[in-house]
Enzyme design. Structure first.
Site, PDB file in Angstrom:
ATOM      1  N   LYS A 174      -8.380  47.873  -9.882  1.00  0.00           N
ATOM      2  CA  LYS A 174      -8.859  48.469 -11.124  1.00  0.00           C
ATOM      3  C   LYS A 174      -9.551  49.811 -10.880  1.00  0.00           C
ATOM      4  CE  LYS A 174      -7.635  45.957 -14.538  1.00  0.00           C
ATOM      5  NZ  LYS A 174      -6.393  46.391 -15.209  1.00  0.00           N
TER       6      LYS A 174
ATOM      7  N   TYR B 104      -8.778  42.414  -7.382  1.00  0.00           N
ATOM      8  CA  TYR B 104      -8.729  42.934  -8.754  1.00  0.00           C
ATOM      9  C   TYR B 104      -9.609  44.183  -8.893  1.00  0.00           C
ATOM     10  CZ  TYR B 104      -9.391  42.625 -13.875  1.00  0.00           C
ATOM     11  OH  TYR B 104      -9.467  42.876 -15.218  1.00  0.00           O
TER      12      TYR B 104
ATOM     13  N   SER C 103     -11.724  48.035 -15.225  1.00  0.00           N
ATOM     14  CA  SER C 103     -12.569  46.859 -15.422  1.00  0.00           C
ATOM     15  C   SER C 103     -13.958  47.086 -14.856  1.00  0.00           C
ATOM     16  CB  SER C 103     -11.936  45.654 -14.724  1.00  0.00           C
ATOM     17  OG  SER C 103     -12.844  44.578 -14.689  1.00  0.00           O
TER      18      SER C 103
HETATM   19  P1  NAI Z   1      -3.987  38.705 -20.794  1.00  0.00           P
HETATM   20  O1  NAI Z   1      -3.693  37.799 -19.656  1.00  0.00           O
HETATM   21  O2  NAI Z   1      -4.110  38.126 -22.148  1.00  0.00           O
HETATM   22  O3  NAI Z   1      -2.932  39.894 -20.873  1.00  0.00           O
HETATM   23  C1  NAI Z   1      -2.259  40.423 -19.788  1.00  0.00           C
HETATM   24  C2  NAI Z   1      -0.787  40.465 -20.144  1.00  0.00           C
HETATM   25  O4  NAI Z   1      -0.062  41.114 -19.091  1.00  0.00           O
HETATM   26  C3  NAI Z   1      -0.182  39.073 -20.311  1.00  0.00           C
HETATM   27  O5  NAI Z   1       0.412  38.958 -21.600  1.00  0.00           O
HETATM   28  C4  NAI Z   1       0.849  38.995 -19.193  1.00  0.00           C
HETATM   29  O6  NAI Z   1       1.995  38.235 -19.510  1.00  0.00           O
HETATM   30  C5  NAI Z   1       1.172  40.458 -18.940  1.00  0.00           C
HETATM   31  N1  NAI Z   1       1.700  40.702 -17.593  1.00  0.00           N
HETATM   32  C6  NAI Z   1       1.269  40.173 -16.430  1.00  0.00           C
HETATM   33  N2  NAI Z   1       1.997  40.623 -15.398  1.00  0.00           N
HETATM   34  C7  NAI Z   1       2.915  41.479 -15.924  1.00  0.00           C
HETATM   35  C8  NAI Z   1       3.942  42.269 -15.353  1.00  0.00           C
HETATM   36  N3  NAI Z   1       4.167  42.263 -14.036  1.00  0.00           N
HETATM   37  N4  NAI Z   1       4.691  43.041 -16.170  1.00  0.00           N
HETATM   38  C9  NAI Z   1       4.472  43.049 -17.516  1.00  0.00           C
HETATM   39  N5  NAI Z   1       3.514  42.282 -18.102  1.00  0.00           N
HETATM   40  C10 NAI Z   1       2.750  41.516 -17.319  1.00  0.00           C
HETATM   41  O7  NAI Z   1      -5.339  39.471 -20.405  1.00  0.00           O
HETATM   42  P2  NAI Z   1      -6.184  40.587 -21.163  1.00  0.00           P
HETATM   43  O8  NAI Z   1      -7.587  40.193 -21.061  1.00  0.00           O
HETATM   44  O9  NAI Z   1      -5.613  40.897 -22.474  1.00  0.00           O
HETATM   45  O10 NAI Z   1      -6.000  41.821 -20.163  1.00  0.00           O
HETATM   46  C11 NAI Z   1      -5.414  43.068 -20.513  1.00  0.00           C
HETATM   47  C12 NAI Z   1      -5.870  44.103 -19.507  1.00  0.00           C
HETATM   48  O11 NAI Z   1      -7.275  44.332 -19.656  1.00  0.00           O
HETATM   49  C13 NAI Z   1      -5.658  43.702 -18.056  1.00  0.00           C
HETATM   50  O12 NAI Z   1      -5.255  44.811 -17.305  1.00  0.00           O
HETATM   51  C14 NAI Z   1      -7.015  43.247 -17.623  1.00  0.00           C
HETATM   52  O13 NAI Z   1      -7.190  43.365 -16.244  1.00  0.00           O
HETATM   53  C15 NAI Z   1      -7.901  44.193 -18.395  1.00  0.00           C
HETATM   54  N6  NAI Z   1      -9.254  43.736 -18.566  1.00  0.00           N
HETATM   55  C16 NAI Z   1      -9.557  42.688 -19.402  1.00  0.00           C
HETATM   56  C17 NAI Z   1     -10.870  42.298 -19.560  1.00  0.00           C
HETATM   57  C18 NAI Z   1     -11.275  41.268 -20.529  1.00  0.00           C
HETATM   58  O14 NAI Z   1     -12.502  41.120 -20.779  1.00  0.00           O
HETATM   59  N7  NAI Z   1     -10.362  40.519 -21.114  1.00  0.00           N
HETATM   60  C19 NAI Z   1     -11.955  42.898 -18.769  1.00  0.00           C
HETATM   61  C20 NAI Z   1     -11.538  43.993 -17.953  1.00  0.00           C
HETATM   62  C21 NAI Z   1     -10.223  44.365 -17.855  1.00  0.00           C
END
Ligand code: NAI
Length: 287
Positions: free
Chosen positions: A168, A164, A151
């Site tokens: 990351k 976080y 991130s």
């Molecule tokens: P999101 O919240 O939509 O997706 C994250 C998913 O991980 C969720 O579906 C959740 O249920 C699942 N999850 C959480 N804890 C878990 C566990 N212990 N075991 C299995 N699954 C689990 O968020 P998003 O934005 O799609 O994030 C995806 C990745 O991208 C994350 O690692 C986030 O930190 C990273 N990220 C996202 C950014 C953005 O702009 N959306 C920016 C930088 C990084």
């Protein structure tokens, strides 16, 4: 092998947001996808099968191959279950996308140990556990691909995200060593910092900016890192909006001292030490 055709790829946190887009695109290109998701809330509380099941159903309805996994990546046991699903269903694992994530934002002054730890457990420990469970299989077959979700909060810092950001950037540190240790086994490890409108980012930026950050934009970048065509390892990218960039550490030319400098010597040469004119991509001087 062309693209990701027939590759078995585990995408953690694939029940929504970015992970769902990764899973859909990979499956569209012929990969067999393990759609892992704990199915909880944005802060990691709760769990359920519905999120992963919905994405698997979507992939199968489009003629693709996918199987659901509901394990938490945050424990060794859960991660063994995630990789076990790939092995049981498809007999192999070729790639892991460590994408699962949660948020527990608070300013550093107010952040509790629980908030710190919960975020490390899912992001940093999660990336570690899942990769560790896949690693022996990667070594044995002489092929493996690891993609870590990093991130800009880790790369550059962001208010309220000490937990976080640390996790990351910890994943980038992990990627750096996986790249060194994996190369001779054809195991390549890279990291992508996405920028996308998802439930995680919904209050992180103004709505009109988020509008311009569709999650699907990031998916081909992640998929490319899973193909044989991509020989990169240890590369960090930022992908989102309309741009894909590489990010790297640069080291300044620095100053060479004869003998141990005094406190005064360091202060006197500080502007030369920190001058980035002529800086080059840094490498480990002890390696
Ligand atoms: P999101 O919240 O939509 O997706 C994250 C998913 O991980 C969720 O579906 C959740 O249920 C699942 N999850 C959480 N804890 C878990 C566990 N212990 N075991 C299995 N699954 C689990 O968020 P998003 O934005 O799609 O994030 C995806 C990745 O991208 C994350 O690692 C986030 O930190 C990273 N990220 C996202 C950014 C953005 O702009 N959306 C920016 C930088 C990084």
């Amino acid at each position: 092998m062309a693209g990701v055709q027939d590759r078995v790829v585990v995408v953690t946190g694939a029940g929504g947001g970015l992970g769902r887009e990764y899973a859909l695109l990979l499956a569209r290109h012929g990969a067999r996808v393990v759609v892992n998701d704990l199915g909880g809330a944005r802060d990691g509380t709760g769990s359920g099968n519905a999120m992963a099941d919905a994405v698997v159903a979507e992939i199968r309805a489009a003629g693709g191959q996918a199987v659901a996994s509901y394990d938490s990546v945050a424990t060794e046991e859960g991660a063994t279950g995630v990789i076990g699903t790939a092995l049981r269903e498809y007999g192999a694992v070729h790639g892991v996308v460590n994408n699962a994530g949660i948020l527990r934002d608070a300013s550093f002054a107010k952040m509790t140990v629980d908030q710190w730890e919960a975020v490390q457990r899912v992001h940093l420990f999660g990336g570690y556990h899942v990769t560790r469970a896949a690693w022996p299989h990667f070594r044995e077959q002489g092929h493996g691909r690891v993609v870590m979700a990093t991130s800009t909060s880790g790369l550059y810092g962001n208010f309220g995200q000490a937990n976080y950001g640390a996790a990351k950037l910890g994943l980038v540190g992990l990627v750096n060593t996986l790249a060194v240790e994996g190369r001779k086994y054809n195991i390549l490890a890279n990291a992508v910092a996405p920028l996308a409108r998802t439930r995680m980012s919904e209050d992180a930026a103004p709505a009109e900016l988020l509008e311009r950050l569709p999650a699907e934009f990031v998916a081909p970048v992640v998929a490319h890192l899973l193909t044989d065509e991509c020989a990169d390892t240890g590369t960090v990218l930022i992908a989102g909006g309309d741009r894909v960039q590489r990010v790297a550490y640069f080291a300044s030319k620095g100053v060479t001292f004869t003998g141990t400098p005094s406190l005064r010597d360091v202060a006197d040469r500080w502007s030369d030490i920190t001058d980035m004119d002529g800086a080059a991509v840094g490498t480990n001087p002890l390696a």
